[in-house]
Write a protein that holds these residues in place. Structure first.
Motif, PDB file in Angstrom:
ATOM      1  N   SER A 591      13.603   7.111   2.114  1.00 35.81           N
ATOM      2  CA  SER A 591      13.372   6.097   1.285  1.00 35.81           C
ATOM      3  C   SER A 591      11.407   6.607   1.494  1.00 35.81           C
ATOM      4  CB  SER A 591      13.099   5.052   2.947  1.00 35.81           C
ATOM      5  OG  SER A 591      12.726   4.465   2.048  1.00 35.81           O
ATOM      6  N   PHE A 592      11.215   6.699   0.392  1.00 33.13           N
ATOM      7  CA  PHE A 592       9.608   6.844   0.085  1.00 33.13           C
ATOM      8  C   PHE A 592       8.691   5.161   1.057  1.00 33.13           C
ATOM      9  CE2 PHE A 592       5.835   5.408  -2.163  1.00 33.13           C
ATOM     10  CZ  PHE A 592       5.211   6.344  -2.066  1.00 33.13           C
ATOM     11  N   LEU A 593       9.303   4.468   0.992  1.00 32.53           N
ATOM     12  CA  LEU A 593       8.552   3.297   1.024  1.00 32.53           C
ATOM     13  C   LEU A 593       8.419   3.205   2.855  1.00 32.53           C
ATOM     14  CD1 LEU A 593       9.335   0.266  -0.698  1.00 32.53           C
ATOM     15  CD2 LEU A 593       7.361   1.744  -0.892  1.00 32.53           C
ATOM     16  N   SER A 594       9.390   4.023   3.160  1.00 35.50           N
ATOM     17  CA  SER A 594       9.640   3.999   5.322  1.00 35.50           C
ATOM     18  C   SER A 594       8.325   5.301   5.344  1.00 35.50           C
ATOM     19  CB  SER A 594      11.038   4.295   4.993  1.00 35.50           C
ATOM     20  OG  SER A 594      10.790   4.493   7.040  1.00 35.50           O
ATOM     21  N   LEU A 635       8.645  11.334  -4.799  1.00 32.34           N
ATOM     22  CA  LEU A 635       7.489  10.960  -5.874  1.00 32.34           C
ATOM     23  C   LEU A 635       8.727  10.395  -7.025  1.00 32.34           C
ATOM     24  CD1 LEU A 635       4.291  11.977  -5.663  1.00 32.34           C
ATOM     25  CD2 LEU A 635       4.476   9.556  -5.167  1.00 32.34           C
ATOM     26  N   PRO A 636       8.660  11.653  -8.117  1.00 34.51           N
ATOM     27  CA  PRO A 636       9.647  11.647  -9.040  1.00 34.51           C
ATOM     28  C   PRO A 636      10.287  10.695  -9.383  1.00 34.51           C
ATOM     29  CG  PRO A 636       9.780  13.412  -7.914  1.00 34.51           C
ATOM     30  CD  PRO A 636       9.229  12.922  -7.409  1.00 34.51           C
ATOM     31  N   GLY A 637      11.630   9.690  -8.056  1.00 33.64           N
ATOM     32  CA  GLY A 637      12.540   9.012  -7.847  1.00 33.64           C
ATOM     33  C   GLY A 637      11.510   7.730  -8.070  1.00 33.64           C
ATOM     34  N   LEU A 638      10.639   7.426  -8.336  1.00 30.98           N
ATOM     35  CA  LEU A 638      10.310   6.298  -8.592  1.00 30.98           C
ATOM     36  C   LEU A 638      10.432   4.870  -9.020  1.00 30.98           C
ATOM     37  CD1 LEU A 638       6.679   6.352  -5.962  1.00 30.98           C
ATOM     38  CD2 LEU A 638       9.388   6.432  -5.467  1.00 30.98           C
ATOM     39  N   ASN A 639      11.237   5.290  -9.989  1.00 28.20           N
ATOM     40  CA  ASN A 639      11.212   4.410 -11.897  1.00 28.20           C
ATOM     41  C   ASN A 639      12.628   3.323 -11.313  1.00 28.20           C
ATOM     42  OD1 ASN A 639      12.728   7.266 -11.420  1.00 28.20           O
ATOM     43  ND2 ASN A 639      12.996   6.864 -13.232  1.00 28.20           N
ATOM     44  N   GLY A 640      13.143   3.831 -10.365  1.00 28.52           N
ATOM     45  CA  GLY A 640      14.283   3.072  -9.890  1.00 28.52           C
ATOM     46  C   GLY A 640      14.365   1.509  -8.633  1.00 28.52           C
ATOM     47  N   LEU A 641      11.925   1.275  -8.739  1.00 24.43           N
ATOM     48  CA  LEU A 641      12.712   0.954  -7.164  1.00 24.43           C
ATOM     49  C   LEU A 641      12.205  -1.019  -7.780  1.00 24.43           C
ATOM     50  CD1 LEU A 641       9.356   2.308  -5.904  1.00 24.43           C
ATOM     51  CD2 LEU A 641      11.435   2.236  -5.238  1.00 24.43           C
ATOM     52  N   SER A 642      12.762  -1.906  -7.042  1.00 22.90           N
ATOM     53  CA  SER A 642      12.914  -3.335  -7.929  1.00 22.90           C
ATOM     54  C   SER A 642      11.435  -3.978  -8.234  1.00 22.90           C
ATOM     55  CB  SER A 642      13.414  -4.074  -6.713  1.00 22.90           C
ATOM     56  OG  SER A 642      12.384  -4.054  -5.615  1.00 22.90           O
ATOM     57  N   HIS A 648       4.337  -2.859  -2.830  1.00 24.05           N
ATOM     58  CA  HIS A 648       4.456  -1.649  -1.356  1.00 24.05           C
ATOM     59  C   HIS A 648       4.025  -0.512  -2.495  1.00 24.05           C
ATOM     60  CE1 HIS A 648       4.863  -5.460   0.626  1.00 24.05           C
ATOM     61  NE2 HIS A 648       5.988  -5.636  -0.096  1.00 24.05           N
ATOM     62  N   ALA A 649       4.526   0.125  -3.318  1.00 23.46           N
ATOM     63  CA  ALA A 649       5.103   1.822  -3.583  1.00 23.46           C
ATOM     64  C   ALA A 649       3.181   1.506  -4.199  1.00 23.46           C
ATOM     65  CB  ALA A 649       5.596   1.705  -4.878  1.00 23.46           C
ATOM     66  N   PRO A 694       5.635  -0.223 -15.673  1.00 24.88           N
ATOM     67  CA  PRO A 694       4.294  -0.874 -15.664  1.00 24.88           C
ATOM     68  C   PRO A 694       2.988  -0.074 -14.731  1.00 24.88           C
ATOM     69  CG  PRO A 694       5.574  -2.208 -17.174  1.00 24.88           C
ATOM     70  CD  PRO A 694       6.406  -1.905 -15.807  1.00 24.88           C
ATOM     71  N   ARG A 695       3.868  -1.376 -13.987  1.00 17.99           N
ATOM     72  CA  ARG A 695       3.102  -1.353 -12.187  1.00 17.99           C
ATOM     73  C   ARG A 695       2.266   0.469 -11.909  1.00 17.99           C
ATOM     74  NH1 ARG A 695       4.801  -4.968  -9.858  1.00 17.99           N
ATOM     75  NH2 ARG A 695       3.789  -6.352 -10.097  1.00 17.99           N
ATOM     76  N   LEU A 696       3.797   0.463 -11.421  1.00 18.84           N
ATOM     77  CA  LEU A 696       3.385   2.021 -11.357  1.00 18.84           C
ATOM     78  C   LEU A 696       3.020   3.511 -12.290  1.00 18.84           C
ATOM     79  CD1 LEU A 696       7.229   2.465  -9.541  1.00 18.84           C
ATOM     80  CD2 LEU A 696       4.691   2.256  -8.327  1.00 18.84           C
ATOM     81  N   GLU A 697       3.347   2.707 -13.454  1.00 19.84           N
ATOM     82  CA  GLU A 697       2.642   3.441 -14.735  1.00 19.84           C
ATOM     83  C   GLU A 697       0.999   3.874 -14.075  1.00 19.84           C
ATOM     84  OE1 GLU A 697       1.998   4.280 -19.080  1.00 19.84           O
ATOM     85  OE2 GLU A 697       4.013   2.791 -18.880  1.00 19.84           O
ATOM     86  N   GLY A 698       0.325   2.355 -14.152  1.00 15.91           N
ATOM     87  CA  GLY A 698      -1.168   2.382 -14.291  1.00 15.91           C
ATOM     88  C   GLY A 698      -2.018   2.557 -12.751  1.00 15.91           C
ATOM     89  N   ALA A 699      -0.740   2.522 -11.665  1.00 15.57           N
ATOM     90  CA  ALA A 699      -1.343   3.976  -9.759  1.00 15.57           C
ATOM     91  C   ALA A 699      -1.644   5.026 -10.773  1.00 15.57           C
ATOM     92  CB  ALA A 699      -0.302   3.118  -9.640  1.00 15.57           C
TER      93      ALA A 699
END
Length: 839
Positions: A591-594, A635-642, A648-649, A694-699
């Motif tokens: 888990s990226f977040l963990s 990192l490449p798998g973060l596009n599936g986050l809720s 948090h990401a 969009p939020r992850l794209e901006g970051a």
């Protein structure tokens, strides 16, 4: 008894008189029953007289039968009231607890001390817990609950007839003050009559459901056993139970059992863990006593009992305690005066409190004069005379202060004199238990560590302590103890300010401020934790190990947080095992977040390793680097986050960026080398992922611009794609800005392109869609400081050709508002004349 004739049938009163003469208070008989109200000074006073008149061979007391081995501890002169017996048990429904508090003037405590002084045995004869322990909030109850007595229909009628505001006021008038001058026999007769008539208002079904009948059966069996062993038995129980106990017996004072039956009853008590004969000594209740057959029949699988300290504050019924009278400090003062032979103890106690109240109020700057105190004292005496009292009591004292010290209408601000008086009448004493074999190791360890840390355990009330753990080793030890106490749920201390190690907030602060207070609740919670270890440190380690057992083995973020908490609590022995657990979890965590949580905790530990006592710096660095590499690889798998996970990401991306910059070092930065090529590449893969939120794209775009992998203008171009896109894309522009501003606030300050695009979006949005966008847009701008917000506002004004000073003007002139309001009122009046309704 004359007043009772108006409230009870003659046949009931006659039966009460017969029972009293034949079975309750026959000083020539083998058994004398002394009915009491719990924590009544008058009952304790007359009980001591009864000891002198009756000269019993044994005294039986309504108290938990498993507490008999603890009676010598309670009788020890080194034990200082208030104290309590704590009984903890566990059944199929979970854990519960029951308290048996004792004050100096509690009749039960007076009986224990009188028996010890005369060299005769004293025994508790009640069940260990009430019939319905689950009825108490949180599984905790009082062994002296008087709800049925105080809430009976008879007492309600008597209060109305006597014009008493409550049962407590009625009782003080009739027994505490009115009973002091009576002969003991007449006093006991009145208590028995009041309590019996209260009991008669309840059906047998109610008494059985409340557990009273079962308790009385148990107490009756103990009395039968004592009858077989001793010639003169004094029984001290709540007056509500006396009728039930004496009606178990046959006429003539016999028990109604044949000798064989009495022997069987005695054997049954012994087998169930109750009292034994004088020739057979009591065995101490083990720290974790195995359940007896009697316990198992009631579903008890584990039990324990200890003596513990108590406080006046907890014993005061006005503070939520389930039995006894209010104003415990006041009645303790009365009891002390009574013991010294003062003929007017209530008058003296009231006068002392009035004088003390005046001094305290004047020390706080309150405008209270000596004449106010004299007026209050005179009013107390006048009210006592009107109410038929020989002395003024607690209620005359509070009424006198209310009338004389509070000027004008009662408000929160004006109520200070009464508030302070009630605090004085409650008192702040905390008890002390004599050294004994039943002492709980964890309690003794806590007290010793607290004393070494100079924490005040001698008085109640909230104390405050400011610590400097970075600078002073002694303060560091105190901080560790307080964190342990907080973690164990002891209700001892709470942190008011200072760094929050787990959440990472306020980590720039170097001082901690704690509020703490020692009470029986603290001791009870420590006793409950005794199953985990004999010291505070052992219990905390075992509790953490228990939490980790419930944790999936691959949750490295949780494991890292537990490691951090263990270090903050000073559990260095446990920390070594937690490092092993974290290393194993880290290599299994996907888990990226963990992983980011793990990295955050490890970075915090590295930054404060000297304070936290971490010696293995190389291992800590290795784990930190492993956490970083593992997080970057995902990192490449973060596009599936809720949506809930995306904020948090973003924080995780910010953390990785900071760590990447730190890995480069000053030398690499000076040479212009790439901080972390792998991080940059994986971030580029994330930005190129389809359907990236969009939020992850901006970051991600903001970080790549900082790393030099993207041109700064790319940030505005991507924002424009949302702002000028379809209506749905336009509404998601705020999410993009949230990610962007989280890592690159300056993107809005450099140039006007992004501001102009955003201003144009707001101008063309329909009103409903603007309202939908507004909350998310406000959230995006929370990343800016107030000065930055002012600069942004000035740039927006410039875009629209307005001077920045215009931003300070009110939206609508106040003169226009007043004129509009006057016009509106005039129109409404005109409509009213024509009987028209204004919309």
């Amino acid at each position: 008894m004359d007043r009772l004739k108006a409230l009870a049938p003659e046949e009931e009163l006659a039966e009460i008189e017969r029972l009293f003469a034949e079975k309750v208070f026959d000083l020539d008989g083998p058994v004398v029953h002394f009915p009491i109200r719990h924590h009544s000074p008058a009952c304790a006073h007359h009980l001591l007289r009864t000891f002198d008149d009756y000269k019993p061979d044994i005294v039986l007391i309504e108290g938990p039968e498993s507490g008999n081995p603890l009676i010598p501890v309670l009788a020890d002169p080194a034990t200082r009231a208030p104290v309590s017996l704590y009984y903890g048990y566990e059944d199929a429904n979970g854990r519960g607890a029951c308290y048996f508090p004792l004050l100096d003037y509690s009749p039960e405590y007076a009986a224990i001390r009188a028996a010890a002084a005369r060299g005769i045995p004293a025994r508790f004869i009640d069940l260990d817990y009430r019939g319905r322990p689950e009825a108490a909030e949180g599984g905790k109850s009082s062994a002296q609950d008087e709800a049925l007595l105080a809430g009976s229909a008879f007492i309600g009628r008597l209060c109305r007839l006597s014009r008493a505001r409550s049962f407590d006021e009625l009782w003080e008038r009739a027994f505490e003050i009115g009973g002091l001058g009576r002969p003991t026999r007449e006093f006991v007769r009145g208590v028995f009559a009041y309590c019996t008539l209260s009991r008669m208002t309840y059906s047998p079904e109610t008494l059985r459901s409340e557990g009273d009948l079962e308790r009385e059966e148990r107490m009756g069996a103990h009395i039968a056993q004592a009858r077989a062993e001793y010639g003169r038995v004094l029984v001290v129980t709540g007056g509500f139970h006396t009728y039930g106990l004496v009606t178990q017996e046959a006429p003539g004072g016999q028990t109604g059992r044949r000798p064989a039956e009495e022997q069987a009853a005695s054997c049954a008590i012994s087998a169930a863990g109750g009292s034994r004969s004088a020739a057979e000594p009591e065995e101490p209740l083990p720290k974790d006593s195995p359940p007896t057959r009697y316990d198992r029949e009631r579903g008890i699988v584990r039990k324990q009992m200890y003596p513990m300290v108590y406080t006046f504050e907890e014993a005061d019924r006005l503070n939520g305690y389930a039995s006894g009278m209010p104003y415990v400090g006041y009645y303790d003062r009365v009891w002390s005066l009574l013991a010294r032979g003062d003929s007017q103890p209530y008058e003296r106690a009231g006068l002392d409190l009035l004088a003390g109240l005046g001094r305290r109020l004047r020390s706080e700057g309150e405008s209270v004069s000596t004449s106010d105190g004299i007026e209050a004292y005179g009013l107390m005496q006048g009210l006592a005379a009107l109410r038929g009292k020989s002395q003024s009591g607690a209620y005359e004292l509070t009424d006198g202060v209310t009338s004389s010290f509070i000027k004008g209408e009662r408000t929160l601000a004006a109520d200070r004199p009464l508030e302070m008086l009630l605090a004085m009448m409650t008192g702040d004493r905390i008890g002390e238990v004599a050294p004994n074999e039943f002492s709980v190791p964890i309690v003794e360890d806590f007290k010793a560590r607290a004393a070494a840390c100079r924490l005040n355990l001698r008085s109640t009330g909230r104390h405050r302590r400011t610590l400097e753990p970075y600078a002073k080793p002694a303060h560091r030890e105190a901080s560790r103890l307080l964190h342990c106490a907080e973690f164990l749920g002891t209700e001892f201390a709470s942190r008011e300010s200072g760094p929050d190690w787990v959440s990472g907030r306020d980590m720039n602060r170097i001082r901690e401020t704690w509020a703490y207070s020692y009470s029986s609740r603290t001791e009870a919670r420590l006793i409950e934790n005794s199953i985990y270890g004999g010291t505070v440190e052992e219990a905390a380690e075992a509790r953490i190990a228990e939490e980790l057992d419930r944790l999936p083995v691959h949750h490295s973020g949780e494991a890292a947080r537990w490691l951090l908490r263990a270090l903050v609590m000073g559990l260095e022995a446990l920390a070594g095992r937690l490092f092993d657990r974290l290393e194993s979890a880290l290599r299994q965590d996907g888990s990226f977040l963990s992983l980011c949580e793990t990295l955050d905790s490890l970075e915090r530990i590295r930054s404060h390793r000297r304070l936290l006592g971490v010696s293995g710096e190389s291992r800590l660095k290795t784990l930190t680097d492993e956490a970083y590499e593992a997080a970057v690889s995902r990192l490449p798998g973060l596009n599936g986050l809720s949506p809930d996970e995306q904020p948090h990401a973003v924080e995780g991306l910010k953390l990785l960026h900071m760590h990447a910059a730190g890995r480069s070092g000053p030398a690499s930065a000076a040479a212009g080398s790439d901080p972390d090529e792998n991080f940059r590449d994986r971030l580029g893969e994330l930005l190129a992922a389809p359907n990236l939120p969009p939020r992850l794209e901006g970051a991600a775009a903001a970080i790549l611009v900082r790393l030099g992998a993207l041109e700064r203008g790319e940030l505005s171009l991507r924002a424009r794609a949302y702002i000028q896109g379809s209506p749905d894309q336009a509404l998601r522009a705020a999410e993009y800005l949230q990610g962007l501003f989280a890592l690159a606030r300056d993107s809005l300050m450099q140039g006007n392109e992004l501001l102009a695009d955003l201003s144009g979006l707001l101008e063309r949005l329909p009103h409903e869609e603007f309202l939908r966008l507004l909350p998310e847009l406000r959230l995006a701008f929370t990343f800016f400081t107030p000065p930055e917000t002012s600069r942004i506002a000035a740039k927006v004004a410039e875009l629209h050709g307005l001077p920045a000073a215009r931003l300070e003007d009110a939206a609508v002139d106040e003169t226009v508002l007043r004129a509009a309001r006057n016009l509106d009122e005039a129109i409404r009046k005109e409509f009213a004349l024509w009987k028209l309704e204004a919309e």
